[in-house]
Design a protein around this motif. Structure first.
Motif, PDB file in Angstrom:
ATOM      1  N   LEU A   7       0.826  -1.169  -0.013  1.00  0.00           N
ATOM      2  CA  LEU A   7       0.005   0.114   0.055  1.00  0.00           C
ATOM      3  C   LEU A   7       0.819   1.272   0.015  1.00  0.00           C
ATOM      4  CD1 LEU A   7      -2.625  -1.171   2.724  1.00  0.00           C
ATOM      5  CD2 LEU A   7      -2.969  -0.626   0.122  1.00  0.00           C
ATOM      6  N   THR A   8       0.693   2.302  -0.824  1.00  0.00           N
ATOM      7  CA  THR A   8       1.261   3.236  -0.742  1.00  0.00           C
ATOM      8  C   THR A   8       0.389   4.571  -0.715  1.00  0.00           C
ATOM      9  OG1 THR A   8       2.840   2.705  -2.392  1.00  0.00           O
ATOM     10  CG2 THR A   8       2.567   4.951  -2.395  1.00  0.00           C
ATOM     11  N   LEU A   9       0.809   5.648   0.431  1.00  0.00           N
ATOM     12  CA  LEU A   9       0.081   6.759   0.506  1.00  0.00           C
ATOM     13  C   LEU A   9       0.932   7.996  -0.579  1.00  0.00           C
ATOM     14  CD1 LEU A   9      -1.780   8.909   1.953  1.00  0.00           C
ATOM     15  CD2 LEU A   9       0.108   9.220   3.636  1.00  0.00           C
ATOM     16  N   LYS A  10       0.207   8.530  -1.632  1.00  0.00           N
ATOM     17  CA  LYS A  10       0.913   9.165  -2.583  1.00  0.00           C
ATOM     18  C   LYS A  10       0.566  10.428  -2.158  1.00  0.00           C
ATOM     19  CE  LYS A  10       1.323   9.854  -7.407  1.00  0.00           C
ATOM     20  NZ  LYS A  10       0.926   9.326  -8.866  1.00  0.00           N
ATOM     21  N   LEU A  11       1.459  11.401  -1.810  1.00  0.00           N
ATOM     22  CA  LEU A  11       1.361  12.675  -1.527  1.00  0.00           C
ATOM     23  C   LEU A  11       1.337  13.727  -2.926  1.00  0.00           C
ATOM     24  CD1 LEU A  11       3.102  12.833   1.762  1.00  0.00           C
ATOM     25  CD2 LEU A  11       0.628  12.757   1.633  1.00  0.00           C
ATOM     26  N   SER A  47       9.533   6.935  -2.002  1.00  0.00           N
ATOM     27  CA  SER A  47      10.023   7.029  -3.515  1.00  0.00           C
ATOM     28  C   SER A  47       9.314   8.369  -4.332  1.00  0.00           C
ATOM     29  CB  SER A  47       9.483   5.570  -4.160  1.00  0.00           C
ATOM     30  OG  SER A  47       8.016   5.473  -4.163  1.00  0.00           O
ATOM     31  N   GLU A  48      10.091   8.508  -5.539  1.00  0.00           N
ATOM     32  CA  GLU A  48       9.426   9.491  -6.278  1.00  0.00           C
ATOM     33  C   GLU A  48       8.296   9.327  -6.974  1.00  0.00           C
ATOM     34  OE1 GLU A  48      11.007  12.346  -6.666  1.00  0.00           O
ATOM     35  OE2 GLU A  48      12.990  11.962  -6.098  1.00  0.00           O
ATOM     36  N   GLY A  49       7.473  10.203  -7.626  1.00  0.00           N
ATOM     37  CA  GLY A  49       6.341  10.300  -8.203  1.00  0.00           C
ATOM     38  C   GLY A  49       5.342  10.934  -7.362  1.00  0.00           C
ATOM     39  N   SER A  50       5.684  12.328  -6.852  1.00  0.00           N
ATOM     40  CA  SER A  50       5.222  13.076  -5.791  1.00  0.00           C
ATOM     41  C   SER A  50       5.940  12.537  -4.692  1.00  0.00           C
ATOM     42  CB  SER A  50       3.618  12.990  -5.606  1.00  0.00           C
ATOM     43  OG  SER A  50       3.070  13.508  -6.585  1.00  0.00           O
ATOM     44  N   ALA A  51       5.451  12.237  -3.329  1.00  0.00           N
ATOM     45  CA  ALA A  51       6.307  11.800  -2.456  1.00  0.00           C
ATOM     46  C   ALA A  51       5.413  10.540  -1.959  1.00  0.00           C
ATOM     47  CB  ALA A  51       6.331  12.622  -1.162  1.00  0.00           C
ATOM     48  N   CYS A  52       5.855   9.404  -2.374  1.00  0.00           N
ATOM     49  CA  CYS A  52       5.035   7.994  -2.002  1.00  0.00           C
ATOM     50  C   CYS A  52       5.765   7.301  -0.845  1.00  0.00           C
ATOM     51  CB  CYS A  52       5.156   6.987  -3.125  1.00  0.00           C
ATOM     52  SG  CYS A  52       4.581   7.782  -4.762  1.00  0.00           S
ATOM     53  N   LEU A  53       4.862   7.357   0.305  1.00  0.00           N
ATOM     54  CA  LEU A  53       5.113   6.488   1.324  1.00  0.00           C
ATOM     55  C   LEU A  53       4.676   5.224   1.136  1.00  0.00           C
ATOM     56  CD1 LEU A  53       5.203   9.709   2.102  1.00  0.00           C
ATOM     57  CD2 LEU A  53       4.131   8.937   4.330  1.00  0.00           C
ATOM     58  N   LYS A  96      -3.800   9.990  -1.934  1.00  0.00           N
ATOM     59  CA  LYS A  96      -4.642   9.013  -2.197  1.00  0.00           C
ATOM     60  C   LYS A  96      -3.877   7.848  -1.704  1.00  0.00           C
ATOM     61  CE  LYS A  96      -3.722   8.542  -7.094  1.00  0.00           C
ATOM     62  NZ  LYS A  96      -4.268   8.469  -8.399  1.00  0.00           N
ATOM     63  N   ILE A  97      -4.562   6.659  -1.402  1.00  0.00           N
ATOM     64  CA  ILE A  97      -3.853   5.355  -0.949  1.00  0.00           C
ATOM     65  C   ILE A  97      -4.031   4.586  -2.226  1.00  0.00           C
ATOM     66  CG2 ILE A  97      -3.793   3.257   0.129  1.00  0.00           C
ATOM     67  CD1 ILE A  97      -4.652   5.269   2.944  1.00  0.00           C
ATOM     68  N   ILE A  98      -2.893   3.930  -2.687  1.00  0.00           N
ATOM     69  CA  ILE A  98      -3.022   3.005  -3.900  1.00  0.00           C
ATOM     70  C   ILE A  98      -2.463   1.553  -3.443  1.00  0.00           C
ATOM     71  CG2 ILE A  98      -3.160   4.782  -5.480  1.00  0.00           C
ATOM     72  CD1 ILE A  98      -0.172   4.153  -6.064  1.00  0.00           C
ATOM     73  N   ASN A  99      -2.672   0.427  -4.221  1.00  0.00           N
ATOM     74  CA  ASN A  99      -2.154  -0.720  -3.855  1.00  0.00           C
ATOM     75  C   ASN A  99      -1.123  -1.217  -5.006  1.00  0.00           C
ATOM     76  OD1 ASN A  99      -3.701  -1.372  -6.329  1.00  0.00           O
ATOM     77  ND2 ASN A  99      -4.931  -3.015  -5.413  1.00  0.00           N
ATOM     78  N   GLN A 100      -0.772  -2.202  -4.806  1.00  0.00           N
ATOM     79  CA  GLN A 100       0.342  -2.582  -5.707  1.00  0.00           C
ATOM     80  C   GLN A 100       0.259  -2.390  -7.330  1.00  0.00           C
ATOM     81  OE1 GLN A 100      -0.582  -4.704  -3.591  1.00  0.00           O
ATOM     82  NE2 GLN A 100      -1.683  -6.257  -4.674  1.00  0.00           N
ATOM     83  N   ASP A 101      -1.155  -2.654  -7.553  1.00  0.00           N
ATOM     84  CA  ASP A 101      -1.596  -2.372  -9.126  1.00  0.00           C
ATOM     85  C   ASP A 101      -2.014  -0.882  -9.430  1.00  0.00           C
ATOM     86  OD1 ASP A 101      -1.458  -5.293  -9.423  1.00  0.00           O
ATOM     87  OD2 ASP A 101      -3.139  -5.387  -8.469  1.00  0.00           O
ATOM     88  N   LYS A 102      -1.837   0.001  -8.538  1.00  0.00           N
ATOM     89  CA  LYS A 102      -1.842   1.470  -9.043  1.00  0.00           C
ATOM     90  C   LYS A 102      -3.377   1.562  -8.895  1.00  0.00           C
ATOM     91  CE  LYS A 102       2.459   1.975  -9.859  1.00  0.00           C
ATOM     92  NZ  LYS A 102       3.284   2.504  -8.745  1.00  0.00           N
ATOM     93  N   VAL A 103      -4.282   0.734  -8.020  1.00  0.00           N
ATOM     94  CA  VAL A 103      -5.738   0.916  -8.012  1.00  0.00           C
ATOM     95  C   VAL A 103      -6.038   1.699  -6.665  1.00  0.00           C
ATOM     96  CG1 VAL A 103      -8.000  -0.221  -7.405  1.00  0.00           C
ATOM     97  CG2 VAL A 103      -6.118  -1.291  -9.076  1.00  0.00           C
ATOM     98  N   THR A 104      -6.775   2.827  -6.918  1.00  0.00           N
ATOM     99  CA  THR A 104      -6.962   3.690  -5.541  1.00  0.00           C
ATOM    100  C   THR A 104      -8.017   2.981  -4.507  1.00  0.00           C
ATOM    101  OG1 THR A 104      -6.686   5.716  -7.127  1.00  0.00           O
ATOM    102  CG2 THR A 104      -7.873   5.912  -4.872  1.00  0.00           C
TER     103      THR A 104
END
Length: 238
Positions: A7-11, A47-53, A96-104
């Protein structure tokens, strides 16, 4: 690392280089509260791509539990969800929070002003009952407050039927309520009526006489009757 349980929190609106360690710590703390399952959730990196936690979860069961809890907290405006929304509002970030498949999984509201604060508690309001309606299990009820404001309430059909007999009368309703605070002011968002009482207002002359005749009062010698009348009106007498 659990490759299928990520899971990724994309800022949006920042980058890893712009996000201070102190601020990153606040986001990770809020995110941990939102996810729950503290022993099963692990932080990987930013990671990059905005700030991805980026985080990963031990197993499928815990992964599903984290997702369910996050959505549930968002739907209920839970404290951990509001903690994250507050941080985002302060920084002006989208997220937004996305999963490993980039699904929100969850998208946060974009707020760049003072965050409304919601409190849920037992409460009561009073005013003139002027609307009782609806045909669902939850009937809308409206009261007009002393300053002309509208109090939005709900009642069961049985309760609504009882209230209908008191239209245009002053009533006090009590029950579970939600209050919204914004710009330093509290406003009733909704009240679920559990009980009510009809408020009987005294006639002004009757109230004045009762106060005048009451033993031990200091108003018998009061010369300024206008002051007395103003005081009575302040007590909601007519």
């Amino acid at each position: 690392m659990g490759k299928d349980n990520r899971l990724t929190l994309k800022l949006g609106g920042t980058s890893p280089d712009d996000l201070s360690m102190s601020r990153l710590g606040k986001y990770l703390s809020a995110l941990s509260d939102l996810y729950g399952s503290v022993d099963a959730v692990h932080f990987k990196d930013v990671s990059e791509g905005s700030a991805c936690l980026n985080t990963w979860v031990d197993n499928v069961a815990s992964y599903n539990a984290v997702i369910q809890r996050s959505i549930s907290q968002a739907n209920a405006s839970g404290s951990s969800y509001l903690k994250l929304v507050t941080l985002l509002a302060q920084d002006g970030f989208e997220a937004k929070i996305i999963n490993q498949d980039k699904v929100t999984i969850l998208e946060f509201p974009s707020i760049k002003e003072d965050l409304p604060f919601i409190v849920r508690k037992k409460g009561k309001v009073q005013g003139k009952l002027y609307n009782v309606g609806g045909k669902d299990d939850s009937a809308p009820v409206k009261l007009e407050g002393a300053n002309g404001e509208t109090f939005h309430c709900e009642a069961t059909p049985a309760m609504a039927a009882q209230l209908g007999a008191h239209l245009f009368k002053q009533v006090r309703v009590s029950g579970s309520s939600e209050w919204l605070k914004k710009d330093g002011k509290w406003k009733l968002k909704k009240l679920i009526i559990e009980s009510y009482e009809v408020l009987e207002k005294s006639n002004l002359k009757t109230a004045f006489k009762a106060l005048h005749d009451a033993s031990g009062n200091q108003w018998k010698e009061e010369d300024d009757t206008q002051a007395i009348l103003q005081a009575l009106r302040a007590l909601n007498c007519e």
